[in-house]
Every structure is written in C-alpha cells, then in structure tokens.
Enzyme design. Structure first.
Site, short mmCIF file in Angstrom:
data_model
loop_
_atom_site.label_atom_id
_atom_site.label_comp_id
_atom_site.label_asym_id
_atom_site.label_seq_id
_atom_site.Cartn_x
_atom_site.Cartn_y
_atom_site.Cartn_z
N GLU A 37 -16.85 51.25 74.74
CA GLU A 37 -17.02 52.01 73.51
C GLU A 37 -17.89 51.18 72.56
OE1 GLU A 37 -14.27 54.40 70.19
OE2 GLU A 37 -13.35 53.09 71.70
N ARG A 262 -4.45 44.63 82.13
CA ARG A 262 -5.38 44.00 81.20
C ARG A 262 -5.24 42.49 81.24
NH1 ARG A 262 -5.86 46.71 75.22
NH2 ARG A 262 -7.34 48.35 75.73
N LYS A 272 -9.94 45.10 68.98
CA LYS A 272 -11.16 45.20 68.17
C LYS A 272 -10.83 45.37 66.70
CE LYS A 272 -14.48 47.11 71.52
NZ LYS A 272 -15.30 48.29 71.82
#
Length: 559
Positions: A37, A262, A272
C-alpha cells in the site's frame, strides 16, 4: 524467543502439490504478486513478505507482479510509490513489465460489483457506521440489515448514483449478501464499496466510491493470472471471503491464498501509523532515520541487501507468529560486513600521542592490509609521524587490574602496523584532564615486530597520523526503544523510547584514505565497529559516518 532453525517451507510444499500432475495449477507457471500500500515506506516486516513473494517466483522459475494497493486514497502518495520501487530494486528483485496499480482495475471492480447485484448477491445498505456496529451481532446473535432484501433494480440504481456522486460520505454502502449468521464475521454481509469524496493520487476526482481491499484484491489477483496469493496471517479469516468473491464473479481464474506469520522484531514497532507518529512528533528525523526499521533507514545506516535477505531467509516461513531478536538482524549484517568491509583506522574520542624519540618533522609510510579475510583486496598506504591520535580509552594515568593498554611505565604496546611503543607519561591541563600522552618507540620494531623477538605483553591499539587525517562527525545508534515489546497491548509506545538511541560525536579523527568516502561503502573502523558514510550529510570537507553495527555479537541462538 524460539530458536531459529531451518525448516521446511510449507508454502513451497503447497505449491509443489498444486503444480504436480493432477494439481489445480498443473502445467501452469507459478505466478505471485507483492501488493504494498503506497501510504508509507517499506519496513523490515514488508521485506519478509516481498522476499517470500519474489523469492518463491524465483525458486519455481515463475513470475512476480508488483502491484500498488492504492484502493484507499487517504494517505497514498506518488513519493511512496517511487520509494517502494527503489527499495525492491535495492534488494535485488525486479518485476519486469509487470507493474500495476490496484486503481487501474476500478472500472472492472465496479463491473463485478454490478454483476453481484444482478445475481442477487449484493445490495445497497444505508445503515450508518454507528448502526452497522450496533447491528453486527455476536457469536450467538446474527447481524441485521433491514436493507438486505432491497430489490435488485433499486440497488442497481442507488449504486449508479453513488458512483455519480449524488450522496455524501457514509450515506450508503454496497454489501455482499453472504451470511448474517456466519461465525466468521468477515462473512456477515461485508461492505465491499463505500463512498469517499477524496482526491486519488492517480485517478484524480474520477471516483467517489472505492472498493474495499477484501473485494478488490481477489479480483486483481484473478485478472493478473496470479496462481498463489501469499499474504500474512491476519488474512487467514478473510480467505473464505477471498474465495467467495472469485467464485461468484466472472473472473478468468481462481488463485489460491496461502497465509504465513508476520515478522516481529523486539525493541521495534512496525505499524505504519506508529512509524508516522514518530516522524510527525519529531522523535526521528524522517522515514530514512537510521534508527527506523524502514528499508531506507536501514540502508542509510549501512545495512546491505545481502544481510537483510539472509536475515529473512534464516528466519524462515512460519505459520505461527514469533518475535525475532534485533540482535539477530545485527548478526546477519556483521557476518556480511566481516567478509566485505575495508578495514580502516579512526579515533572517535581522540587524545594526542607524542612519540618523544621520533625525529621531529619526519614521516614515513606503512603498507597495511585492507581486509585480512580477502587478500585480493590488497593493501593501502598510511602515514606515520611524531604526533598521532589515539583513543582516550587506550590510556589511563592510573591503571586498573588487567589493563593492558598504555599507562606510565606500563607494558609495551603495538601501534597497529607501525611500531612498538612504551608509555612514559602524560600532560594534563589545569583541570587535571589528560591532553597528551607521551611515549617512546623502538625503531627496530617496524611493522610491529621487535627485531630481538621479545614478547609484547600489551595490546595492539589503532591510531591516526595527526599530520595527515580528517575531522569527522560520527553517529552511534542503539535501539530506538528501551522496552523489548513497545508494541504490546496497553502500552504507550512513545513512553518506551530510548532517550540515548543516538550519540553524536564530533571532532573524531579518520585516516586520510577516508577523505572522499561516499555511501554506500562500508568500513570496519578497527576495534570499534562497522561504519558507513551518511548518504545525506556526508561530503568532502564534512565527513559524517553512521555506526551500522558494533564488532561484538550479542546474538545467542536459542536464547
């Protein structure tokens, strides 16, 4: 932390099964994708995902697409698009001509949404966000939507008017009609379109409705011919919705979604949102601050592509979440630089050393190896004179037990690559601070070996010729967070910051060969650690070096 061991990659096991005779992708080219993204810079967590995506394609001689997931215009920017491409190339991966944007598929997304409405599998809902939460239900109570049986023609009309911009944000949503009583809340008639009157970084103001990721992503995968959609574990419960979408719209193929854990690293945050808060709050200088876990920050600090790839490959592909010590990442860098970095001499906290019996005004040169691990790297010439710089820590006026460096009438010590010396005293200022160390040298010990073969009991210390060196600024970094788990629930991560994560040293002295040092070259400052020129601030006449990692390895497997 669990011991890091090499284990069978379950993703590859699934792919082997899929491409074998009789498998769902038998005879097809393995095709993956990396869909970042573009609302921030890539960090070490993304790095694991992109290495899995690109690395899997490499292993099978397949293809990997790079696709910007720009379906949410809130914080997306072309700056991040460019940075993501730069980071991936830096790591050594390429996507050829397979570079896409999720927003390129907005028209197809819209057409497939209309197809669902026509099939009676989607409807326009006008619950407010507050009502949506109120009517969501629980494990024992189904969700509710009084608009679920809205006539198809009415939903088609409202959806077209949503696109035309007739309604304000949140007035309507388009929901998939699946199962309001499902135990998987992602399947309880999820929203697949919402109204957002926002400017898009590529589409401009063409759209005011935007597809949700869970709807757009499987369509994008299918249109690009992706065989294996590899994603992190939080999407495991979204897999039924992924499959529902591709099974109920007329896309050309049905990719397989496979989830992996992850990457978690201690003393670090990878959100983020939190990384952005560090920047906006002035706690770091930007996305590329060398304390940040971003790839651009790690690159500026001196991390190499090989060290990061080796780190991710050594951690492996797991199904269960785990947290890796930051020290292991440092260990991977240390191993790479030990083999490749040029050895040089620098003095970070200098004090003058005067060789009192060395002729004044005279100088000479010594040849010194660039890297003992790579003889083919050759040697370089360094100069030596009566006045040198040494580390202040290499002298004590009053020695402590087992101290083997310089002190008055102490043991002989070697100056790296030059001569054997013996400390005879020091000079102090009015405050009692040592400003000069005095010593004599043995002229018959050139290269550090006495002619008579006597044993040198003291240490070998590094030095810099005071008459042929450069001043430098050196930045020494440590963990940005004191707390090993600043991201834990209930913690204010900002309160976990390490106030001593950056130490700036000025007036450091470096040997003359570093006068034109430029990033990304890495050096081992002998006895001190691995350093690199700062990619932003270092320039001839203003040398700035970042410490990449110390010499000492604190990582212990199985700890």
């Amino acid at each position: 932390m669990a011991e890091i061991t090499e284990s069978k990659n379950f993703i590859h096991a699934f792919i082997d099964e899929d491409i074998a005779p009789g498998g769902q992708f038998a005879g097809k080219t393995v095709h993956t994708r990396f869909p970042p993204e573009p609302n921030g810079y890539l960090h070490i967590g993304h790095c694991k995902a992109l290495i899995i995506d690109f690395g899997t394609a490499e292993k099978y001689g397949g293809l990997c697409n790079l696709r910007m997931d720009d379906t949410n215009p809130t914080k997306e920017d072309a700056e991040f698009v460019d940075a993501i491409q730069e980071d991936i190339h830096w790591l050594g991966f390429d996507w050829g001509d397979r570079f896409f944007f999720g927003s390129d598929y907005f028209e197809k997304d819209y057409e497939y949404a209309v197809e669902l409405i026509k099939k009676g599998l989607a409807y326009v809902c006008e619950l407010t966000p507050e009502q949506f939460k109120e009517y969501r239900g629980d494990l024992n109570t189904p969700a509710i939507s009084p608009y679920r049986d809205r006539p198809i023609e009415e939903s088609l009309d409202l959806f077209a008017r949503m696109r035309a911009g007739e309604f304000e944000d949140n007035k309507y949503t388009l929901r998939a009609k699946i199962d309001l009583a499902s135990g998987n809340f992602n399947m309880r008639d999820p929203v697949i379109y919402r109204i957002r009157h926002m400017h898009h970084h590529r589409q401009g103001d063409k759209w005011c409705i935007y597809p949700m990721y869970d709807f757009a992503h499987p369509i994008q995968d299918a249109l690009e011919g992706i065989t294996h959609s590899l994603c992190s574990l939080e999407f495991e419960n979204h897999r039924p919705l992924y499959n529902w979408v591709v099974e109920n719209v007329s896309v050309p193929c049905h990719p397989r979604q496979i989830e992996f854990a992850r990457l978690g690293i201690d003393h670090t945050v990878l959100s983020k949102r939190k990384l952005r808060a560090l920047i906006e709050g002035g706690y770091v200088s930007g996305w590329d601050d060398p304390r940040m876990p971003t790839l651009c920050g790690l690159r500026r600090r001196g991390y190499t592509p090989a060290s990061i790839r080796n780190f991710c490959e050594s951690v492996g592909v797991a199904k269960s979440p785990n947290t890796i010590e930051f020290a292991f990442l440092e260990s991977c860098l240390r191993k790479d630089l030990d083999a490749t970095a040029k050895r040089v001499m620098a003095v970070l906290k200098p004090v003058k050393l005067t060789i009192t019996n060395y002729p004044e005004g005279q100088s000479e040169s010594f040849e010194i190896e660039n890297n003992p691990n790579n003889p083919e790297d050759g040697k370089r010439s360094i100069t030596f004179s009566r006045e040198l710089w040494i580390e202040a820590d290499d002298f004590l006026a009053e020695p402590i037990p087992k101290y083997k460096r310089l002190y008055p009438d102490g043991p002989e010590c070697r100056l790296k690559g030059a001569y054997v010396i013996k400390c005879t005293g020091c000079v102090k200022d009015e405050q009692g601070n040592v400003v000069e160390v005095l010593a004599t040298y043995d002229p018959d010990s050139k290269g550090g070996d006495p002619a008579d073969g006597r044993k040198i009991k003291g240490a070998t210390i590094h030095w810099v010729d005071a008459n042929n060196c450069f001043d430098a600024e050196v930045r020494q970094y440590s963990n940005l967070f004191d707390d090993p788990d600043p991201d834990a629930a209930g913690k204010d991560f900002l309160s976990c910051l390490n106030p001593n994560s950056l130490e700036v040293l000025t007036g450091c002295k470096v040997e003359a060969s570093l006068g034109d040092a430029k990033a990304p070259t890495s050096y081992q400052f002998m006895r001190l650690g691995y350093f690199c020129p700062d990619s932003k601030d270092c320039a001839p006449g203003h040398l700035v070096f970042n410490r990449s990692v110390s010499l000492k390895d604190s990582f212990k497997p199985g700890k």
